[in-house]
Enzyme design. Structure first.
Site, short mmCIF file in Angstrom:
data_model
loop_
_atom_site.label_atom_id
_atom_site.label_comp_id
_atom_site.label_asym_id
_atom_site.label_seq_id
_atom_site.Cartn_x
_atom_site.Cartn_y
_atom_site.Cartn_z
N ASN A 135 0.82 -1.21 0.00
CA ASN A 135 0.00 0.00 0.00
C ASN A 135 0.86 1.26 0.00
O ASN A 135 1.05 1.89 -1.03
CB ASN A 135 -0.95 0.00 1.20
CG ASN A 135 -2.11 0.97 1.03
OD1 ASN A 135 -2.00 1.96 0.32
ND2 ASN A 135 -3.23 0.69 1.66
N ASP A 136 1.41 1.63 1.15
CA ASP A 136 2.18 2.87 1.25
C ASP A 136 3.36 2.91 0.29
O ASP A 136 3.71 3.98 -0.22
CB ASP A 136 2.69 3.05 2.69
CG ASP A 136 1.55 3.19 3.69
OD1 ASP A 136 0.52 3.78 3.32
OD2 ASP A 136 1.68 2.70 4.83
N VAL A 137 3.96 1.76 0.03
CA VAL A 137 5.18 1.73 -0.80
C VAL A 137 4.88 1.91 -2.28
O VAL A 137 5.79 1.99 -3.10
CB VAL A 137 5.96 0.41 -0.59
CG1 VAL A 137 6.41 0.28 0.85
CG2 VAL A 137 5.13 -0.79 -1.00
#
Length: 464
Positions: free
Chosen positions: A393-395
Site C-alpha cells: 500500500n504505502d510503498v
C-alpha cells in the site's frame, strides 16, 4: 574454565558472528549465515555456563534460567507467524535492553561480586560503563515496548506529539549526562536510580512521536541501541563476547538505520531524535468517498495477465497476512507457461521490516534472480504491461512524490502507476500503515480486486 581459554572461545564466537553478518548480506548465503550465528551463540552460552565455576547454587540457577529462557524462545519461534516478525523483533530488543538494566543494577548494588570494587567505592571506568549501559538499556526497553504496541496495533501508528516535546527530550537527555557525572563523583544510589527512571521516560518520549511510515527505521535504530547497551555491560563484566557482539549489533544497526533513512529519503537525525519535523497527515476520508474505483474479478485479472508480455509482482504486508506466497508462485508458473515475463519488485520496507518480503518469497522457492530491489526495477514499470500489487500500500502511493503535507512525502516508492494496467489486490479501500489514502486506487489504469490475497490469487490461477 580458565580466563585465557574463555577469551579464546569468545573470540571464536565473535568471528562466527562476523561471518553470520556477512552471510546475511545476501539471500543466497543467508541460511549459512544463520548457521554461523547459531554456532557462535552456542559457544558463547556454553563458555559462560562453564565459567560459573563449581557445581553449586549459582550453577543450578544458571541452568534453570537457561532452560526457561530457551523454552520460551523456542516456543515463540515455532508459533510466531511471519506477519508478526516486526513486532517480535521489537519485543526481543526490549528484552535485551531490560537485561542490560538488570546487569547494571546488580553490578552497582554488589560491585565486589563483579570485581569492580566495593559499594560506594566502585572503579570510575566501571561506573561510567554501567551507567551508560543502564541508560541505553532502559531507553531501548521502553522505546521497544512502544514500537511493539504500535506495530501490533494496540497503540495508534500515528505520531503522538505535544507542545515542547523536543525541548523536554533535550532537557532529559542532558539530565542523564549530568547525572552520570555526579554519579561518578558521589556514587549515590539515588542518582543511579534517577538515571534509570529518566531513561525509561526518554525511551517512551522518543518513540511515540514517530509515525507508522518510519517504524521500520525505528526497529533498526532500537536494534542498534540494544547492541550498544550490551557492549557497555560487556565492559562492566569484562566479557569479551558481550563486547564483540554488542559492538557488531550496535554498529550494524546504526549503518542499516542510515541506509534505510537514505532509501526512504528521511533525515537520520530527525528519526533518532524522535520524529523531529514530523508532518501531520490530512484526513482523506471525504475525498476517498467521492472518488470512483474500478472493480474487477479473477477472470478480468487472468485475461489481462495472460495477454501481457511482462508482469511485475509487488508483494506487501497483505500478502504476508494472507500467506499467499505459495499461491503467488503457482500463478507465476502458470504465466511463464504462457510466455509471460515475470519479475518481483521489493520495496526496502515492504512488510514493515527490511527483508520481510524476500524471506516470504524464498519460502515459496521463488528464484533469487527474479527478485529485484526498488532501485533495480523502478524504471521497468514504464514498459510493463501489468503490475500485480498484492497487499502493498504505502510503498506504491504516488502521494509520496506529489503532496508535501503527506507523512510519506519524499519516501521513494515503486512507480507502479506508470504500468499500462495495475491490478491491486486489497480487502478494502482502507489506508495503509501510514494511515493515508492511496491515490493509486483511483487511477484510470487501476483495477481493484477486493478480496483476500490468497483467495484471489488462487482464483486467478484457476482462470489461467
Amino acid at each position: 574454565m580458565t580466563a585465557n581459554l574463555s577469551a579464546l572461545f569468545y573470540l571464536i564466537s565473535g568471528i562466527l558472528f562476523i561471518l553470520a553478518l556477512r552471510g546475511l548480506s545476501s539471500p543466497e548465503t543467508s541460511r549459512q549465515g544463520n548457521y554461523f550465528g547459531i554456532a557462535g551463540m552456542a559457544i558463547s552460552i556454553i563458555v559462560t555456563f562453564l565459567s560459573v565455576g563449581t557445581f553449586g547454587t549459582g550453577f543450578i540457577y544458571v541452568l534453570i534460567f537457561l532452560v526457561i529462557g530457551g523454552s520460551i524462545g523456542a516456543f515463540i519461534a515455532f508459533k510466531i507467524p511471519m506477519t508478526a516478525m516486526p513486532e517480535l523483533v521489537a519485543g526481543f530488543h526490549s528484552l535485551v535492553g531490560l537485561a542490560a538494566v538488570f546487569v547494571a543494577i546488580s553490578a552497582f548494588l554488589k560491585p565486589d561480586a563483579f570485581n569492580l570494587g566495593t559499594l560506594g567505592n566502585i572503579k570510575l571506568a566501571s561506573l561510567i560503563e554501567m551507567s551508560l549501559g543502564a541508560a541505553i538499556g532502559a531507553i531501548t526497553f521502553s522505546g521497544s515496548i512502544i514500537a511493539f504496541l504500535k506495530l501490533r496495533g494496540i497503540m495508534s501508528g500515528s505520531p503522538i506529539t505535544f507542545k515542547g516535546q523536543h525541548i523536554i527530550n533535550l532537557i532529559l537527555g542532558l539530565s542523564i549526562i549530568f547525572l552520570i557525572y555526579f554519579l561518578c563523583v558521589t556514587q549515590s544510589s539515588n542518582i543511579f536510580w534517577s538515571i534509570v527512571i529518566i531513561s525509561f521516560i526518554v525511551g517512551i518520549l522518543l518513540i511515540i512521536p514517530i509515525g507508522g511510515a518510519d517504524m521500520p527505521v525505528v526497529i533498526s535504530m532500537l536494534n542498534s541501541y540494544s547492541g550498544w547497551a550490551a557492549a557497555g555491560i560487556g565492559f562492566t563484566l569484562e566479557n569479551t563476547a558481550l563486547i564483540i557482539t554488542g559492538a557488531l549489533v550496535g554498529s550494524s544497526g546504526a549503518i542499516l538505520s542510515y541506509i534505510m533513512c537514505r532509501g526512504m529519503n528521511r533525515s537520520f537525525f530527525n528519526v533518532i531524535l524522535g520524529g523531529w519535523g514530523a508532518t501531520e497527515q490530512s484526513n482523506n476520508k471525504e475525498s476517498k468517498e467521492q472518488k470512483p474505483v474500478k472493480n474487477g474479478n479473477a477472470d478480468d485479472a487472468a485475461f489481462l495477465m495472460k495477454n501481457a508480455s511482462s508482469v511485475i509482482i509487488v508483494p506487501g504486508y497483505g500478502m504476508a497476512v494472507a500467506q499467499a506466497q505459495h499461491a503467488l508462485r503457482e500463478m507465476v508458473d502458470a504465466l511463464k507457461k504462457n510466455g509471460v515475463k515475470v519479475s518481483y519488485a521489493i520495496h526496502p520496507v515492504a512488510g514493515r521490516m527490511p527483508g520481510h518480503m524476500n524471506v516470504l518469497l524464498a519460502e515459496a522457492n521463488v528464484p533469487y534472480d527474479e527478485v529485484f530491489e526498488l532501485e533495480e526495477i523502478n524504471n521497468d514499470f514504464a514498459n510493463c504491461d501489468v503490475a500485480y500489487v498484492i497487499g502493498a500500500n504505502d510503498v506504491t502511493n504516488p502521494v509520496a512524490k506529489s503532496d508535501p503535507q503527506s507523512p510519506i512525502y519524499g519516501m521513494p516508492v515503486l512507480d507502479v502507476e506508470k504500468s499500462k494496467s495495475v491490478l491491486f489486490v486489497k480487502r478494502s479501500l482502507s489506508p495503509g500503515y501510514a494511515g493515508i489514502d492511496n491515490d493509486l486506487f483511483y487511477r484510470d489504469n487501476t483495477l481493484m480486486l477486493f478480496a483476500d490475497a490468497k483467495k484471489m490469487t488462487e482464483e486467478i490461477v484457476k482462470s489461467l
